[in-house]
Scaffold this active site. Sequence first.
Site, PDB file in Angstrom:
ATOM      1  N   SER A  81       0.857  -1.188   0.000  1.00 30.21           N
ATOM      2  CA  SER A  81       0.000   0.000   0.000  1.00 30.21           C
ATOM      3  C   SER A  81       0.888   1.232   0.000  1.00 30.21           C
ATOM      4  O   SER A  81       1.657   1.450   0.949  1.00 30.21           O
ATOM      5  CB  SER A  81      -0.903   0.013   1.232  1.00 30.21           C
ATOM      6  OG  SER A  81      -1.499   1.282   1.384  1.00 30.21           O
ATOM      7  N   HIS A 137      -1.511  -1.438  -4.000  1.00 29.40           N
ATOM      8  CA  HIS A 137      -2.753  -1.082  -3.313  1.00 29.40           C
ATOM      9  C   HIS A 137      -2.820   0.434  -3.167  1.00 29.40           C
ATOM     10  O   HIS A 137      -1.907   1.059  -2.627  1.00 29.40           O
ATOM     11  CB  HIS A 137      -2.780  -1.764  -1.939  1.00 29.40           C
ATOM     12  CG  HIS A 137      -4.098  -1.678  -1.247  1.00 29.40           C
ATOM     13  ND1 HIS A 137      -5.127  -2.556  -1.490  1.00 29.40           N
ATOM     14  CD2 HIS A 137      -4.562  -0.806  -0.302  1.00 29.40           C
ATOM     15  CE1 HIS A 137      -6.155  -2.257  -0.725  1.00 29.40           C
ATOM     16  NE2 HIS A 137      -5.838  -1.184  -0.002  1.00 29.40           N
ATOM     17  N   MET A 181      -8.873   8.225  -0.200  1.00 30.86           N
ATOM     18  CA  MET A 181      -9.690   8.731   0.908  1.00 30.86           C
ATOM     19  C   MET A 181     -10.202  10.133   0.578  1.00 30.86           C
ATOM     20  O   MET A 181      -9.482  10.945  -0.003  1.00 30.86           O
ATOM     21  CB  MET A 181      -8.868   8.787   2.188  1.00 30.86           C
ATOM     22  CG  MET A 181      -8.145   7.503   2.523  1.00 30.86           C
ATOM     23  SD  MET A 181      -7.181   7.693   4.038  1.00 30.86           S
ATOM     24  CE  MET A 181      -6.049   6.327   3.869  1.00 30.86           C
ATOM     25  N   MET A 211     -12.103   4.477  -0.286  1.00 32.23           N
ATOM     26  CA  MET A 211     -12.685   4.817   1.015  1.00 32.23           C
ATOM     27  C   MET A 211     -13.341   6.186   0.884  1.00 32.23           C
ATOM     28  O   MET A 211     -12.925   7.172   1.486  1.00 32.23           O
ATOM     29  CB  MET A 211     -11.594   4.801   2.083  1.00 32.23           C
ATOM     30  CG  MET A 211     -11.061   3.409   2.356  1.00 32.23           C
ATOM     31  SD  MET A 211      -9.644   3.401   3.475  1.00 32.23           S
ATOM     32  CE  MET A 211      -8.326   3.640   2.295  1.00 32.23           C
ATOM     33  N   MET A 220     -10.804  -5.515   6.396  1.00 28.70           N
ATOM     34  CA  MET A 220      -9.956  -4.552   7.093  1.00 28.70           C
ATOM     35  C   MET A 220      -9.632  -5.063   8.500  1.00 28.70           C
ATOM     36  O   MET A 220     -10.523  -5.465   9.250  1.00 28.70           O
ATOM     37  CB  MET A 220     -10.658  -3.201   7.190  1.00 28.70           C
ATOM     38  CG  MET A 220     -10.932  -2.531   5.845  1.00 28.70           C
ATOM     39  SD  MET A 220      -9.415  -2.195   4.910  1.00 28.70           S
ATOM     40  CE  MET A 220      -8.565  -1.055   6.023  1.00 28.70           C
ATOM     41  N   GLY A 269      -8.307   4.693   7.279  1.00 32.41           N
ATOM     42  CA  GLY A 269      -8.061   6.118   7.348  1.00 32.41           C
ATOM     43  C   GLY A 269      -6.623   6.498   7.604  1.00 32.41           C
ATOM     44  O   GLY A 269      -6.177   7.554   7.158  1.00 32.41           O
ATOM     45  N   PHE A 270      -5.872   5.639   8.302  1.00 26.67           N
ATOM     46  CA  PHE A 270      -4.496   5.987   8.654  1.00 26.67           C
ATOM     47  C   PHE A 270      -3.609   4.750   8.600  1.00 26.67           C
ATOM     48  O   PHE A 270      -4.021   3.661   8.995  1.00 26.67           O
ATOM     49  CB  PHE A 270      -4.428   6.587  10.060  1.00 26.67           C
ATOM     50  CG  PHE A 270      -5.184   7.878  10.202  1.00 26.67           C
ATOM     51  CD1 PHE A 270      -4.591   9.087   9.872  1.00 26.67           C
ATOM     52  CD2 PHE A 270      -6.492   7.880  10.644  1.00 26.67           C
ATOM     53  CE1 PHE A 270      -5.283  10.275   9.994  1.00 26.67           C
ATOM     54  CE2 PHE A 270      -7.208   9.058  10.761  1.00 26.67           C
ATOM     55  CZ  PHE A 270      -6.603  10.265  10.437  1.00 26.67           C
ATOM     56  N   GLY A 276      -0.158   2.616   9.811  1.00 20.72           N
ATOM     57  CA  GLY A 276       0.621   2.450  11.033  1.00 20.72           C
ATOM     58  C   GLY A 276      -0.157   1.979  12.246  1.00 20.72           C
ATOM     59  O   GLY A 276       0.393   1.923  13.349  1.00 20.72           O
ATOM     60  N   ASP A 294      -6.109  -6.264   5.142  1.00 21.33           N
ATOM     61  CA  ASP A 294      -5.402  -4.988   5.097  1.00 21.33           C
ATOM     62  C   ASP A 294      -5.417  -4.325   6.474  1.00 21.33           C
ATOM     63  O   ASP A 294      -6.481  -4.038   7.009  1.00 21.33           O
ATOM     64  CB  ASP A 294      -6.100  -4.076   4.076  1.00 21.33           C
ATOM     65  CG  ASP A 294      -5.472  -2.699   3.974  1.00 21.33           C
ATOM     66  OD1 ASP A 294      -4.417  -2.465   4.592  1.00 21.33           O
ATOM     67  OD2 ASP A 294      -6.041  -1.852   3.253  1.00 21.33           O
ATOM     68  N   GLY A 295      -4.205  -4.097   7.016  1.00 21.26           N
ATOM     69  CA  GLY A 295      -4.113  -3.290   8.222  1.00 21.26           C
ATOM     70  C   GLY A 295      -3.282  -3.904   9.321  1.00 21.26           C
ATOM     71  O   GLY A 295      -3.640  -4.950   9.864  1.00 21.26           O
ATOM     72  N   GLY A 296      -2.162  -3.293   9.621  1.00 21.89           N
ATOM     73  CA  GLY A 296      -1.344  -3.715  10.749  1.00 21.89           C
ATOM     74  C   GLY A 296      -0.629  -5.037  10.567  1.00 21.89           C
ATOM     75  O   GLY A 296      -0.184  -5.641  11.544  1.00 21.89           O
ATOM     76  N   SER A 299       3.412   0.136   6.090  1.00 24.91           N
ATOM     77  CA  SER A 299       4.650   0.476   6.797  1.00 24.91           C
ATOM     78  C   SER A 299       5.614  -0.703   6.889  1.00 24.91           C
ATOM     79  O   SER A 299       6.828  -0.514   6.923  1.00 24.91           O
ATOM     80  CB  SER A 299       4.330   1.009   8.199  1.00 24.91           C
ATOM     81  OG  SER A 299       3.568   0.078   8.941  1.00 24.91           O
TER      82      SER A 299
END
Length: 215
Positions: A9, A34, A38, A69, A138, A143-144, A146, A176-178, A199
């Site tokens: 991403s 990705h 937003m 999003m 998700m 939205g953010f 990290g 997706d996410g973390g 990240s």
Amino acid sequence: MGNIKVAPSILSADFSQLCHEIRECERGKADYIHLDVMDGHFVPNISFGPVVIKSIRKCTKIPFDAHLMIERPDKYIKDFMKAGVDIITVHREINVDIETILRKIRNYGAEVGIAINPDTPFSKVIDFIDNVDYLLIMSVYPGFSGQSFIEDVLPKIREAREFIDREGLSVKISVDGGIKHNNFKRVVDAGADIIVAASAIFGGNIVRNISDFKK
């Protein structure tokens, strides 16, 4: 695990040298790019849109997945297609007729994805799952970049995997996410086909980070 795909991403990329970093993703043999789009309404942040995507399309031939999003994706499907995206993913949580949007994406010639937030149950997409190519689950609130991985989504990934396999569908599950190297295996074991990471890929040597995931 050998068939697992990796989708960097670019939300965590260095936008001052975005083309270079995307080419590093290509060197690392990333499977997708990705694109987290937003609008500041559906999520409390603003990122980029079709103009930026069009400018980076020339940097690589890797398929682009535009994760929209935004509150009214139906207004911009044509713009994203003109910008060169290959997959368009919209959220189940938007207050627009989902079935119509999914059909519109398909009619424009893109592959179709539907996304759900951590607190949205899998049951909310069952009626649409046979009309999409990708289910994006998700594992953080969108939205953010990290944020920390939400462990509570693992049962939902397993539920989706069992349903898709039982029904004989060809839908691919993205998460997706973390996602980091220390939780990657749990996500894959739960049933993910595609790992979206920001990240964990752009924080350091991009080629090596992608290679480490793909090992």
